[in-house]
Design a protein around this motif. Structure first.
Motif, PDB file in Angstrom:
ATOM      1  N   MET A   1      28.807  48.307  46.695  1.00  0.00           N
ATOM      2  CA  MET A   1      29.257  47.379  47.717  1.00  0.00           C
ATOM      3  C   MET A   1      29.790  48.146  48.937  1.00  0.00           C
ATOM      4  SD  MET A   1      31.598  44.085  46.986  1.00  0.00           S
ATOM      5  CE  MET A   1      31.307  44.224  45.244  1.00  0.00           C
ATOM      6  N   HIS A   2      29.592  47.574  50.090  1.00  0.00           N
ATOM      7  CA  HIS A   2      30.035  48.234  51.302  1.00  0.00           C
ATOM      8  C   HIS A   2      31.564  48.214  51.384  1.00  0.00           C
ATOM      9  CE1 HIS A   2      30.413  49.039  55.620  1.00  0.00           C
ATOM     10  NE2 HIS A   2      29.295  49.703  55.426  1.00  0.00           N
ATOM     11  N   GLU A   3      32.102  49.255  52.044  1.00  0.00           N
ATOM     12  CA  GLU A   3      33.560  49.378  52.104  1.00  0.00           C
ATOM     13  C   GLU A   3      34.216  48.180  52.783  1.00  0.00           C
ATOM     14  OE1 GLU A   3      35.695  52.315  54.717  1.00  0.00           O
ATOM     15  OE2 GLU A   3      35.961  53.213  52.739  1.00  0.00           O
ATOM     16  N   HIS A   4      33.562  47.737  53.874  1.00  0.00           N
ATOM     17  CA  HIS A   4      34.125  46.618  54.619  1.00  0.00           C
ATOM     18  C   HIS A   4      34.235  45.370  53.731  1.00  0.00           C
ATOM     19  CE1 HIS A   4      35.303  44.433  58.129  1.00  0.00           C
ATOM     20  NE2 HIS A   4      34.362  43.524  57.911  1.00  0.00           N
ATOM     21  N   ASP A   5      33.198  45.140  52.928  1.00  0.00           N
ATOM     22  CA  ASP A   5      33.219  44.010  52.012  1.00  0.00           C
ATOM     23  C   ASP A   5      34.365  44.142  51.022  1.00  0.00           C
ATOM     24  OD1 ASP A   5      31.004  43.100  53.236  1.00  0.00           O
ATOM     25  OD2 ASP A   5      29.599  43.927  51.766  1.00  0.00           O
ATOM     26  N   ASN A   6      34.556  45.372  50.547  1.00  0.00           N
ATOM     27  CA  ASN A   6      35.633  45.612  49.589  1.00  0.00           C
ATOM     28  C   ASN A   6      37.001  45.303  50.175  1.00  0.00           C
ATOM     29  OD1 ASN A   6      34.490  46.322  47.151  1.00  0.00           O
ATOM     30  ND2 ASN A   6      34.008  48.376  47.879  1.00  0.00           N
ATOM     31  N   ILE A   7      37.166  45.678  51.441  1.00  0.00           N
ATOM     32  CA  ILE A   7      38.451  45.409  52.091  1.00  0.00           C
ATOM     33  C   ILE A   7      38.678  43.904  52.167  1.00  0.00           C
ATOM     34  CG2 ILE A   7      39.763  45.644  54.243  1.00  0.00           C
ATOM     35  CD1 ILE A   7      38.343  48.258  54.705  1.00  0.00           C
ATOM     36  N   LEU A   8      37.635  43.186  52.589  1.00  0.00           N
ATOM     37  CA  LEU A   8      37.750  41.723  52.681  1.00  0.00           C
ATOM     38  C   LEU A   8      38.033  41.108  51.318  1.00  0.00           C
ATOM     39  CD1 LEU A   8      34.904  40.788  55.183  1.00  0.00           C
ATOM     40  CD2 LEU A   8      37.380  40.727  55.545  1.00  0.00           C
ATOM     41  N   LEU A   9      37.355  41.634  50.318  1.00  0.00           N
ATOM     42  CA  LEU A   9      37.510  41.093  48.973  1.00  0.00           C
ATOM     43  C   LEU A   9      38.931  41.310  48.455  1.00  0.00           C
ATOM     44  CD1 LEU A   9      36.006  39.665  46.750  1.00  0.00           C
ATOM     45  CD2 LEU A   9      35.291  41.868  45.843  1.00  0.00           C
ATOM     46  N   THR A  10      39.452  42.535  48.665  1.00  0.00           N
ATOM     47  CA  THR A  10      40.823  42.824  48.238  1.00  0.00           C
ATOM     48  C   THR A  10      41.800  41.873  48.918  1.00  0.00           C
ATOM     49  OG1 THR A  10      40.161  45.106  48.158  1.00  0.00           O
ATOM     50  CG2 THR A  10      42.494  44.684  47.912  1.00  0.00           C
ATOM     51  N   GLU A  11      41.571  41.677  50.204  1.00  0.00           N
ATOM     52  CA  GLU A  11      42.439  40.776  50.953  1.00  0.00           C
ATOM     53  C   GLU A  11      42.395  39.375  50.354  1.00  0.00           C
ATOM     54  OE1 GLU A  11      43.243  40.616  55.718  1.00  0.00           O
ATOM     55  OE2 GLU A  11      41.303  41.274  54.988  1.00  0.00           O
ATOM     56  N   ALA A  12      41.168  38.927  50.049  1.00  0.00           N
ATOM     57  CA  ALA A  12      40.994  37.597  49.461  1.00  0.00           C
ATOM     58  C   ALA A  12      41.718  37.507  48.122  1.00  0.00           C
ATOM     59  CB  ALA A  12      39.512  37.294  49.280  1.00  0.00           C
ATOM     60  N   VAL A  13      41.556  38.556  47.299  1.00  0.00           N
ATOM     61  CA  VAL A  13      42.218  38.551  45.988  1.00  0.00           C
ATOM     62  C   VAL A  13      43.726  38.440  46.151  1.00  0.00           C
ATOM     63  CG1 VAL A  13      42.656  39.873  43.889  1.00  0.00           C
ATOM     64  CG2 VAL A  13      40.381  39.858  44.865  1.00  0.00           C
ATOM     65  N   GLU A  14      44.270  39.182  47.132  1.00  0.00           N
ATOM     66  CA  GLU A  14      45.723  39.151  47.321  1.00  0.00           C
ATOM     67  C   GLU A  14      46.194  37.768  47.790  1.00  0.00           C
ATOM     68  OE1 GLU A  14      46.928  42.581  49.630  1.00  0.00           O
ATOM     69  OE2 GLU A  14      46.160  43.906  48.075  1.00  0.00           O
ATOM     70  N   ARG A  15      45.403  37.140  48.642  1.00  0.00           N
ATOM     71  CA  ARG A  15      45.767  35.795  49.098  1.00  0.00           C
ATOM     72  C   ARG A  15      45.641  34.794  47.955  1.00  0.00           C
ATOM     73  NH1 ARG A  15      42.230  34.138  53.057  1.00  0.00           N
ATOM     74  NH2 ARG A  15      43.537  32.326  53.388  1.00  0.00           N
ATOM     75  N   TYR A  16      44.642  35.026  47.112  1.00  0.00           N
ATOM     76  CA  TYR A  16      44.437  34.170  45.941  1.00  0.00           C
ATOM     77  C   TYR A  16      45.625  34.274  44.989  1.00  0.00           C
ATOM     78  CZ  TYR A  16      42.178  32.557  41.612  1.00  0.00           C
ATOM     79  OH  TYR A  16      41.870  31.918  40.454  1.00  0.00           O
ATOM     80  N   ILE A  17      46.042  35.504  44.719  1.00  0.00           N
ATOM     81  CA  ILE A  17      47.162  35.719  43.796  1.00  0.00           C
ATOM     82  C   ILE A  17      48.446  35.097  44.330  1.00  0.00           C
ATOM     83  CG2 ILE A  17      48.619  37.463  42.682  1.00  0.00           C
ATOM     84  CD1 ILE A  17      46.237  39.379  42.916  1.00  0.00           C
ATOM     85  N   SER A  18      48.693  35.292  45.623  1.00  0.00           N
ATOM     86  CA  SER A  18      49.978  34.831  46.161  1.00  0.00           C
ATOM     87  C   SER A  18      49.928  33.352  46.517  1.00  0.00           C
ATOM     88  CB  SER A  18      50.359  35.664  47.382  1.00  0.00           C
ATOM     89  OG  SER A  18      49.372  35.521  48.366  1.00  0.00           O
ATOM     90  N   GLY A  19      48.778  32.687  46.250  1.00  0.00           N
ATOM     91  CA  GLY A  19      48.676  31.255  46.485  1.00  0.00           C
ATOM     92  C   GLY A  19      48.623  30.879  47.949  1.00  0.00           C
TER      93      GLY A  19
END
Lengths: 379, 188
Positions: A1-19
């Protein structure tokens, strides 16, 4: 996976976790999780990690307030704890003023840098100035003082729980690599010159304290030993050390830490002359794109033998770099051993002569080698 | 009368869970001397007492935060039970034994809480170790974002990145490295 996608994905995961996601987003994300097991796995591990990190932060803050309360109540006499004296008081004062001391120390360091910069700028440029050594100096002073300002701001609520590891700000760096898997490394003497503290960091980012056990400014070689108790010896070094002179046009490659993000980098080139700068016979010339921070990197041939140590590049010519031949390393070890009375690690070291990665392709070779190449940090 | 004590304690625990300094101080004030007596009367020093009390406070803090504190006992009994277990364990670890256990307080079962605490304590130490080994600027960068809750724009300015996108990329790389260090030890 491209790095940029990974950054976006991590961000999404963090927003998902914190509700923080909207119900729509959440639904979309949950479908994504169901559809892609890799993403699902990532959410699971990242959630676990963020939990640990958040709790770490909460505990730190809680410990800080507990200590503050204890001191207050003891001084008021509300609780019967004896006032600190002797050693405990020293430790307390040390913890309290450590930040201030480290800031004072770095200001002193800055002044020293400035003074040497002024001296350097008035020193007549010698012939040798055409060669640039490749150790990386962190030069952005503005940046540094901003950070200090931030440190001063956070002084009041700062809490550093481990008094045994005072923070060291490393001001310059280079590369080193293992000559003995028990923790003996080689780098350039110019990388560690004027060093008060030396640390090395593996390609996974783990930092270890190290000390300089030998330095030879003429041949520009220094030996470092990892002294950190956390360090565990690695399996035997995969590359050999070759005394032989490489042939013209022979392909070479190197790995080191020229990048700002401290990620290990691979680069390749070829031997372009059998002597170094101005006919220097200790070194050879290669055509390779070396950068600051590459100083001390191993130069390897196709067989996976270390033929030398990268130590500089020619300023006015793109891609021209120099390395010190491995022969010098053999000579140094012999000389040091002959003298006796040296560090036992050096006494017992025997350079590996047979590369164990001779039959591997370049990708596999690099994979094996990267664990033995360390960043050197100097302050 | 009993009702009000209970209510007070619930309020204190709610405050504790928020890391509210007043509540923490109140609990500290009310119970420190008891725990110190327990440790000092059983072969410990005042410094030991401080460590044990503060660790027991962390256990209580976690209990309060998790919202599972059932008030079938008073804070005092809970702290005392936890502190006693922690101190016994420490004595055993150092092969220091107290010949006669001088015991005054009443006790409740805290086995599950202590087991959970031990795991959390290990995780805490591992996280601490990982962050210490991360090196700069990663350490400060991650602390600024995740702990001090600074925005990417502020971080970009403080660390000298040209824009917040660059800071974000750098933060991502630092986070990946921290995770790598953490998980390389975590699975063991």
């Amino acid at each position: 996976m491209h790095e940029h996608d990974n950054i976006l994905l991590t961000e999404a995961v963090e927003r998902y976790i914190s509700g923080e996601m909207t119900p729509d987003e959440r639904l979309h994300f949950e479908n994504l999780r169901k559809a892609d097991s890799e993403i699902d796995q990532m959410v699971v591990t990242h959630t676990l990690f963020m939990q640990r990190m958040n709790r770490y932060n909460e505990w730190q803050k809680f410990h800080a307030s507990l200590n503050e309360i204890h001191t207050d109540l003891a001084t008021q006499g509300t609780i019967d704890s004896p006032a600190r004296k002797g050693k405990a008081r020293l430790a307390y004062l040390y913890n309290r003023y450590k930040r201030v001391a480290s800031i004072a120390a770095s200001i002193a360091g800055l002044t020293a840098l400035l003074v040497s910069a002024i001296l350097w700028s008035v020193t007549p440029k010698s012939h040798n100035a055409q060669i640039e050594t490749l150790s990386k100096k962190f030069s952005s002073l503005e940046n540094k003082s901003r950070k200090q300002a931030e440190e001063i701001n956070s002084l009041k609520n700062s809490h550093t729980p481990d008094p045994k590891t005072p923070e060291i700000t490393y001001s310059s760096r280079g590369t080193s690599f293992m000559i003995d898997s028990k923790g003996l490394l080689v780098t350039n003497a110019h990388v560690i010159q004027n060093a008060t503290n030396v640390a090395v960091a593996s390609n996974t980012g783990t930092e270890y304290f190290a000390e300089v056990v030998y330095t030879d400014p003429v041949r520009d070689i220094a030996l470092l030993k990892i002294t950190d108790k956390d360090f565990k010896p690695l399996p035997p070094v995969p590359y050999g050390f070759s005394r032989k002179m490489a042939d013209l046009a022979e392909p070479v490659f190197t790995m080191g830490y020229p990048r700002e993000d401290e990620e290990i980098a691979y680069t390749q080139g070829y031997l372009s002359a059998k002597t170094g700068f101005n006919g220097d016979t200790l070194s050879c010339q290669i055509q390779i794109s070396a950068n600051r921070g590459n100083s001390g990197s191993p130069i390897l041939n196709n067989e996976g033998d270390v033929i030398g140590i990268l130590n500089g590049r020619q300023k006015d010519q793109e891609g021209v770099a120099f390395f010190i031949r491995s022969k010098n390393l053999y000579n140094i070890l012999n000389e040091v051993k002959g003298k006796g009375k040296t560090d036992t690690t050096i006494q017992s070291v025997k350079l590996n002569t047979k590369s164990s990665i001779i039959s591997l392709n370049r990708t596999q070779q690099a994979k094996k080698i990267q664990d033995y190449v360390f960043m050197v940090k100097v302050s | 009368m009993k009702e009000t004590v209970l209510e007070q304690e619930i309020l204190l625990l709610k405050g504790l869970a928020r890391n509210d300094k007043k509540s923490t101080e109140e609990i500290y004030k009310q119970h420190y001397n008891l725990i110190q007596a327990l440790v000092v009367n059983n072969n410990g020093t005042a410094d030991d007492a401080r460590d044990i009390f503060q660790e027991a406070m962390v256990v209580l803090f976690e209990k309060a935060r998790s919202g599972t504190f059932e008030l079938n006992c008073q804070i005092k009994t809970y702290l005392y039970s936890v502190a006693k277990r922690l101190w016994l364990k420490k004595l055993q670890q150092q092969s220091r034994f107290t010949e006669e256990w001088n015991d005054a307080g009443s006790l409740v079962r805290v086995d599950d809480d202590l087991e959970a605490h031990e795991q959390k304590d290990q995780d805490y130490n591992l996280m601490h170790h990982s962050i210490q080994h991360l090196g700069e600027p990663c350490k400060s960068l991650l602390e600024a974002f995740y702990f001090k809750k600074k925005s990417m724009q502020e971080i970009a300015e403080a660390f000298g990145y040209t824009n917040s996108e660059n800071a974000k990329t750098q933060k991502y790389k630092c986070l990946m490295r921290l995770k790598k260090i953490f998980f390389s030890q975590y699975k063991k």
